[in-house]
Design a protein around this motif. Structure first.
Motif, PDB file in Angstrom:
ATOM      1  N   GLY A  50       0.838  -1.190   0.000  1.00  0.00           N
ATOM      2  CA  GLY A  50       0.000   0.000   0.000  1.00  0.00           C
ATOM      3  C   GLY A  50       0.874   1.241   0.000  1.00  0.00           C
ATOM      4  O   GLY A  50       1.740   1.395   0.861  1.00  0.00           O
ATOM      5  N   HIS A  51       0.691   2.120  -0.960  1.00  0.00           N
ATOM      6  CA  HIS A  51       1.511   3.324  -1.080  1.00  0.00           C
ATOM      7  C   HIS A  51       1.242   4.307   0.064  1.00  0.00           C
ATOM      8  O   HIS A  51       0.129   4.347   0.600  1.00  0.00           O
ATOM      9  N   PRO A  52       2.247   5.108   0.412  1.00  0.00           N
ATOM     10  CA  PRO A  52       2.057   6.131   1.457  1.00  0.00           C
ATOM     11  C   PRO A  52       0.927   7.093   1.094  1.00  0.00           C
ATOM     12  O   PRO A  52       0.759   7.448  -0.071  1.00  0.00           O
ATOM     13  N   GLY A  53       0.157   7.465   2.079  1.00  0.00           N
ATOM     14  CA  GLY A  53      -0.953   8.394   1.876  1.00  0.00           C
ATOM     15  C   GLY A  53      -2.265   7.725   1.536  1.00  0.00           C
ATOM     16  O   GLY A  53      -3.275   8.412   1.359  1.00  0.00           O
ATOM     17  N   ASN A  54      -2.289   6.396   1.446  1.00  0.00           N
ATOM     18  CA  ASN A  54      -3.538   5.687   1.166  1.00  0.00           C
ATOM     19  C   ASN A  54      -4.511   5.843   2.322  1.00  0.00           C
ATOM     20  O   ASN A  54      -4.108   5.941   3.478  1.00  0.00           O
ATOM     21  N   LYS A  55      -5.772   5.846   2.020  1.00  0.00           N
ATOM     22  CA  LYS A  55      -6.809   5.837   3.052  1.00  0.00           C
ATOM     23  C   LYS A  55      -6.921   4.442   3.666  1.00  0.00           C
ATOM     24  O   LYS A  55      -7.183   4.298   4.849  1.00  0.00           O
ATOM     25  N   GLY A  56      -6.709   3.414   2.855  1.00  0.00           N
ATOM     26  CA  GLY A  56      -6.763   2.029   3.328  1.00  0.00           C
ATOM     27  C   GLY A  56      -5.545   1.721   4.176  1.00  0.00           C
ATOM     28  O   GLY A  56      -5.407   2.220   5.275  1.00  0.00           O
ATOM     29  N   PHE A  57      -4.621   0.934   3.665  1.00  0.00           N
ATOM     30  CA  PHE A  57      -3.417   0.624   4.428  1.00  0.00           C
ATOM     31  C   PHE A  57      -2.170   1.057   3.668  1.00  0.00           C
ATOM     32  O   PHE A  57      -2.180   1.226   2.454  1.00  0.00           O
ATOM     33  N   GLU A  58      -1.090   1.230   4.423  1.00  0.00           N
ATOM     34  CA  GLU A  58       0.219   1.563   3.868  1.00  0.00           C
ATOM     35  C   GLU A  58       1.192   0.457   4.252  1.00  0.00           C
ATOM     36  O   GLU A  58       1.032  -0.178   5.292  1.00  0.00           O
ATOM     37  N   GLY A  59       2.172   0.211   3.417  1.00  0.00           N
ATOM     38  CA  GLY A  59       3.181  -0.798   3.710  1.00  0.00           C
ATOM     39  C   GLY A  59       2.787  -2.153   3.162  1.00  0.00           C
ATOM     40  O   GLY A  59       1.908  -2.279   2.324  1.00  0.00           O
ATOM     41  N   TRP A  60       3.486  -3.186   3.640  1.00  0.00           N
ATOM     42  CA  TRP A  60       3.327  -4.540   3.105  1.00  0.00           C
ATOM     43  C   TRP A  60       2.307  -5.364   3.857  1.00  0.00           C
ATOM     44  O   TRP A  60       2.226  -5.286   5.076  1.00  0.00           O
ATOM     45  N   LYS A  61       1.559  -6.196   3.120  1.00  0.00           N
ATOM     46  CA  LYS A  61       0.710  -7.243   3.667  1.00  0.00           C
ATOM     47  C   LYS A  61       1.049  -8.513   2.894  1.00  0.00           C
ATOM     48  O   LYS A  61       1.185  -8.482   1.685  1.00  0.00           O
ATOM     49  N   TYR A  62       1.189  -9.609   3.639  1.00  0.00           N
ATOM     50  CA  TYR A  62       1.566 -10.875   3.021  1.00  0.00           C
ATOM     51  C   TYR A  62       0.408 -11.866   3.132  1.00  0.00           C
ATOM     52  O   TYR A  62      -0.300 -11.896   4.131  1.00  0.00           O
ATOM     53  N   TYR A  63       0.238 -12.695   2.111  1.00  0.00           N
ATOM     54  CA  TYR A  63      -0.869 -13.648   2.061  1.00  0.00           C
ATOM     55  C   TYR A  63      -0.382 -15.056   1.855  1.00  0.00           C
ATOM     56  O   TYR A  63       0.683 -15.291   1.383  1.00  0.00           O
TER      57      TYR A  63
END
Length: 81
Positions: free
Chosen positions: A68-81
């Protein structure tokens, strides 16, 4: 990037060439194939007007991680699945 509205988006010639015509968009979402990941952008209430996510898949097409890019309303940083 300034305020972004997916309804007003149309790829520039430079974008078409950079992504080898592998860009898809509708009234709310833009997807660009970067080769090793797919970038998804959509309108949001974030200060920049949109959220941007880089989606990585394995060789079988399964989602393995999302950035997730910086400044997103959702999440920022990495999520792993």
């Amino acid at each position: 990037m300034g305020y972004f509205n997916a309804k007003d988006y149309f790829p520039t010639l430079q974008e078409w060439m950079r992504y080898d015509h592998d860009i898809a968009w509708d009234g709310n979402t833009i997807m660009k194939n970067h080769g090793d990941y797919v970038q998804v952008m959509f309108s949001s209430s974030a200060a920049k007007g949109h959220d941007t996510y880089d989606m990585y898949h394995d060789d079988r097409g399964h989602l393995i991680k999302v950035f997730g890019h910086p400044g997103n309303k959702g999440f920022e940083g990495w999520k792993y699945y």
